[in-house]
Write a protein that holds these residues in place. Structure first.
Motif, PDB file in Angstrom:
ATOM      1  N   GLY A  97       0.115   8.440  -7.428  1.00  0.00           N
ATOM      2  CA  GLY A  97       0.994   9.139  -6.508  1.00  0.00           C
ATOM      3  C   GLY A  97       0.847   8.730  -5.062  1.00  0.00           C
ATOM      4  O   GLY A  97       1.696   9.062  -4.235  1.00  0.00           O
ATOM      5  N   GLU A  98      -0.209   8.012  -4.715  1.00  0.00           N
ATOM      6  CA  GLU A  98      -0.388   7.557  -3.342  1.00  0.00           C
ATOM      7  C   GLU A  98       0.474   6.319  -3.078  1.00  0.00           C
ATOM      8  O   GLU A  98       0.783   5.546  -3.989  1.00  0.00           O
ATOM      9  CB  GLU A  98      -1.852   7.215  -3.068  1.00  0.00           C
ATOM     10  CG  GLU A  98      -2.774   8.409  -2.999  1.00  0.00           C
ATOM     11  CD  GLU A  98      -4.155   8.015  -2.497  1.00  0.00           C
ATOM     12  OE1 GLU A  98      -4.255   7.583  -1.339  1.00  0.00           O
ATOM     13  OE2 GLU A  98      -5.106   8.128  -3.273  1.00  0.00           O
ATOM     14  N   PHE A  99       0.818   6.132  -1.799  1.00  0.00           N
ATOM     15  CA  PHE A  99       1.539   4.916  -1.414  1.00  0.00           C
ATOM     16  C   PHE A  99       0.525   3.817  -1.142  1.00  0.00           C
ATOM     17  O   PHE A  99      -0.376   3.969  -0.316  1.00  0.00           O
ATOM     18  CB  PHE A  99       2.392   5.157  -0.165  1.00  0.00           C
ATOM     19  CG  PHE A  99       3.054   3.898   0.337  1.00  0.00           C
ATOM     20  CD1 PHE A  99       4.196   3.425  -0.274  1.00  0.00           C
ATOM     21  CD2 PHE A  99       2.520   3.199   1.413  1.00  0.00           C
ATOM     22  CE1 PHE A  99       4.807   2.256   0.177  1.00  0.00           C
ATOM     23  CE2 PHE A  99       3.130   2.040   1.870  1.00  0.00           C
ATOM     24  CZ  PHE A  99       4.272   1.571   1.249  1.00  0.00           C
ATOM     25  N   ALA A 100       0.684   2.710  -1.840  1.00  0.00           N
ATOM     26  CA  ALA A 100      -0.197   1.552  -1.661  1.00  0.00           C
ATOM     27  C   ALA A 100       0.579   0.472  -0.922  1.00  0.00           C
ATOM     28  O   ALA A 100       1.587  -0.031  -1.431  1.00  0.00           O
ATOM     29  CB  ALA A 100      -0.683   1.038  -3.003  1.00  0.00           C
ATOM     30  N   SER A 101       0.139   0.138   0.273  1.00  0.00           N
ATOM     31  CA  SER A 101       0.792  -0.947   1.004  1.00  0.00           C
ATOM     32  C   SER A 101       0.360  -2.285   0.417  1.00  0.00           C
ATOM     33  O   SER A 101      -0.665  -2.383  -0.268  1.00  0.00           O
ATOM     34  CB  SER A 101       0.441  -0.875   2.487  1.00  0.00           C
ATOM     35  OG  SER A 101      -0.962  -0.925   2.666  1.00  0.00           O
ATOM     36  N   ALA A 102       1.143  -3.310   0.679  1.00  0.00           N
ATOM     37  CA  ALA A 102       0.845  -4.638   0.132  1.00  0.00           C
ATOM     38  C   ALA A 102      -0.519  -5.116   0.613  1.00  0.00           C
ATOM     39  O   ALA A 102      -0.808  -5.112   1.805  1.00  0.00           O
ATOM     40  CB  ALA A 102       1.924  -5.619   0.551  1.00  0.00           C
ATOM     41  N   GLY A 103      -1.367  -5.504  -0.319  1.00  0.00           N
ATOM     42  CA  GLY A 103      -2.691  -6.024   0.016  1.00  0.00           C
ATOM     43  C   GLY A 103      -3.773  -4.981   0.201  1.00  0.00           C
ATOM     44  O   GLY A 103      -4.948  -5.340   0.369  1.00  0.00           O
ATOM     45  N   ALA A 104      -3.431  -3.702   0.183  1.00  0.00           N
ATOM     46  CA  ALA A 104      -4.442  -2.644   0.338  1.00  0.00           C
ATOM     47  C   ALA A 104      -5.255  -2.525  -0.945  1.00  0.00           C
ATOM     48  O   ALA A 104      -4.698  -2.457  -2.043  1.00  0.00           O
ATOM     49  CB  ALA A 104      -3.774  -1.318   0.670  1.00  0.00           C
ATOM     50  N   GLY A 105      -6.582  -2.492  -0.810  1.00  0.00           N
ATOM     51  CA  GLY A 105      -7.450  -2.452  -1.986  1.00  0.00           C
ATOM     52  C   GLY A 105      -7.266  -1.183  -2.793  1.00  0.00           C
ATOM     53  O   GLY A 105      -7.180  -0.089  -2.247  1.00  0.00           O
ATOM     54  N   VAL A 106      -7.198  -1.346  -4.101  1.00  0.00           N
ATOM     55  CA  VAL A 106      -7.097  -0.211  -5.014  1.00  0.00           C
ATOM     56  C   VAL A 106      -8.359  -0.112  -5.878  1.00  0.00           C
ATOM     57  O   VAL A 106      -8.884   0.980  -6.100  1.00  0.00           O
ATOM     58  CB  VAL A 106      -5.847  -0.340  -5.908  1.00  0.00           C
ATOM     59  CG1 VAL A 106      -5.756   0.830  -6.892  1.00  0.00           C
ATOM     60  CG2 VAL A 106      -4.589  -0.418  -5.054  1.00  0.00           C
ATOM     61  N   PHE A 107      -8.848  -1.241  -6.352  1.00  0.00           N
ATOM     62  CA  PHE A 107     -10.068  -1.277  -7.158  1.00  0.00           C
ATOM     63  C   PHE A 107     -11.019  -2.332  -6.596  1.00  0.00           C
ATOM     64  O   PHE A 107     -10.575  -3.350  -6.044  1.00  0.00           O
ATOM     65  CB  PHE A 107      -9.767  -1.646  -8.620  1.00  0.00           C
ATOM     66  CG  PHE A 107      -9.017  -0.605  -9.389  1.00  0.00           C
ATOM     67  CD1 PHE A 107      -9.633   0.574  -9.784  1.00  0.00           C
ATOM     68  CD2 PHE A 107      -7.693  -0.798  -9.734  1.00  0.00           C
ATOM     69  CE1 PHE A 107      -8.949   1.537 -10.498  1.00  0.00           C
ATOM     70  CE2 PHE A 107      -6.987   0.150 -10.451  1.00  0.00           C
ATOM     71  CZ  PHE A 107      -7.617   1.326 -10.830  1.00  0.00           C
TER      72      PHE A 107
END
Length: 354
Positions: free
Chosen positions: A181-191
């Motif tokens: 549900g969060e907005f992930a910007s391009a290149g932002a780390g997720v894992f």
């Protein structure tokens, strides 16, 4: 008769005053002599020697994997699904997360429609050009428009294929940085994924420029982990940084560990002893010669040119060896330093050799 008594009394007073003045004068001379003697500090000199040794380099750092990956989406969007949690083991190529494709699919559809229109326009201009109803410039512009539309479709399709995250290594999820549900910007780390293969564990430490110059790839190292204080691990230098860190001015050294059968994990605290192949020269002095020591910095005294006063010289301490101190810098062209009496000296002191 009275005159005789008065004369005798006066004579006695003069004699007593003279004796008292002489005694005070002698005491004053003695005090001045004592003060003068106390202002001269007896000292002892010791010769500065040198030794050439390949002393180990000690540093500390954290265990990590040589193959760590910080995974992110190629394009921005709302996270639709996360398929793994922290601490979970994953395989290379495994699907870890996806974005909501509503907007991305719409962009692909737009690019597809634009491509179809550009192709129709090109066909129409070709027919007109064949009938000499369109110019060559119009044909060239229609061809360019069709090519641009095709490339835009390729970009949109490529971005849609990367609206998901797949693991790049076999390893463990050591950190999950976002939630569904969060907005992930391009290149932002997720894992953050760490490889857990036995041969991938390393410790990265920072060393000074002089220690860095003595180290070579393949030099041996011994490692002690706080998690396993009774076990000494072996390792080798696998990487040497070619530039210093701009923040701490230290050069990073990567040491690859041989863990054996011991379980490893990222961020374990490690103390590393590196064995350089190249030796270096040290100035050797007694430990009592050091004054105002503070970590690696200190001072020593040497005689001034007049041999009655002293000079204070800053030195850099390498390490202690019993009652000796090995210096890495500060005593070039100095052959003798003050040992006994150095603790009582200032640069205004007058000294005498003992």
């Amino acid at each position: 008769m009275k005159l005789k008594h008065m004369f005798a009394s006066l004579l006695l007073a003069v004699v007593v005053w003279a004796c008292s003045s002489k005694a005070e004068s002698e005491r004053g001379s003695a005090n001045q002599s004592t003060t003068a003697d106390e202002s001269v500090i007896p000292v002892k000199l010791t010769k500065v020697t040198t030794v050439v040794r390949a002393e180990p380099v000690t540093a500390s750092g954290l265990v990590s994997s040589a193959e760590e990956a910080r995974l992110s989406f190629k394009v921005g969007g709302i996270i639709n699904k996360l398929y793994v949690d922290e601490g979970q083991f994953v395989r290379k190529g495994q699907l870890l997360a996806t974005l909501d494709l509503t907007e991305i699919n719409a962009q692909v559809s737009q690019a597809q429609l634009a491509t179809e229109k550009a192709e129709r326009d090109l066909d129409r201009v070709k027919a007109l050009y064949a009938d000499t109803a369109a110019t060559l410039e119009q044909l060239q512009n229609a061809t360019t428009g069709q090519n641009v539309a095709t490339q835009n479709l390729t970009i949109a399709q490529f971005n849609r294929s990367y609206a998901q995250i797949r693991s790049t290594v076999d390893g463990t999820v050591i950190r999950k940085l976002m939630n569904e549900g969060e907005f992930a910007s391009a290149g932002a780390g997720v894992f953050q994924i760490s490889s857990n293969r036995p041969g991938d564990w390393v410790v990265r430490v920072g060393v000074s420029d002089k220690d860095w110059a003595r180290l070579r790839l393949g030099n041996r190292a011994s490692i002690i982990l706080d998690a396993y204080p009774d076990h000494t691990f072996t390792g080798t230098i696998s990487e040497l940084a070619q530039a210093a860190d701009p923040m701490n001015k230290l050069y990073e050294v990567e040491v690859r560990i041989n863990p054996g059968r011991v379980k490893m994990a990222p961020s374990l605290f490690a103390k590393v002893t590196l064995q350089p192949a190249q030796s270096r020269s040290y100035a050797v002095i007694p430990v009592e010669a050091i004054v105002e020591g503070n970590g690696k910095d200190g001072f020593v005294y040497t005689l001034a040119d007049d041999r009655k006063h002293v000079r204070k010289i800053p030195v850099q301490i390498g390490f202690l060896d019993g009652g000796k101190v090995l210096l890495t810098n500060g005593l070039s062209n100095v052959t003798e330093i003050v040992t006994a009496g150095s603790a009582f000296l200032t640069e205004q002191s007058t000294v005498i050799l003992n």
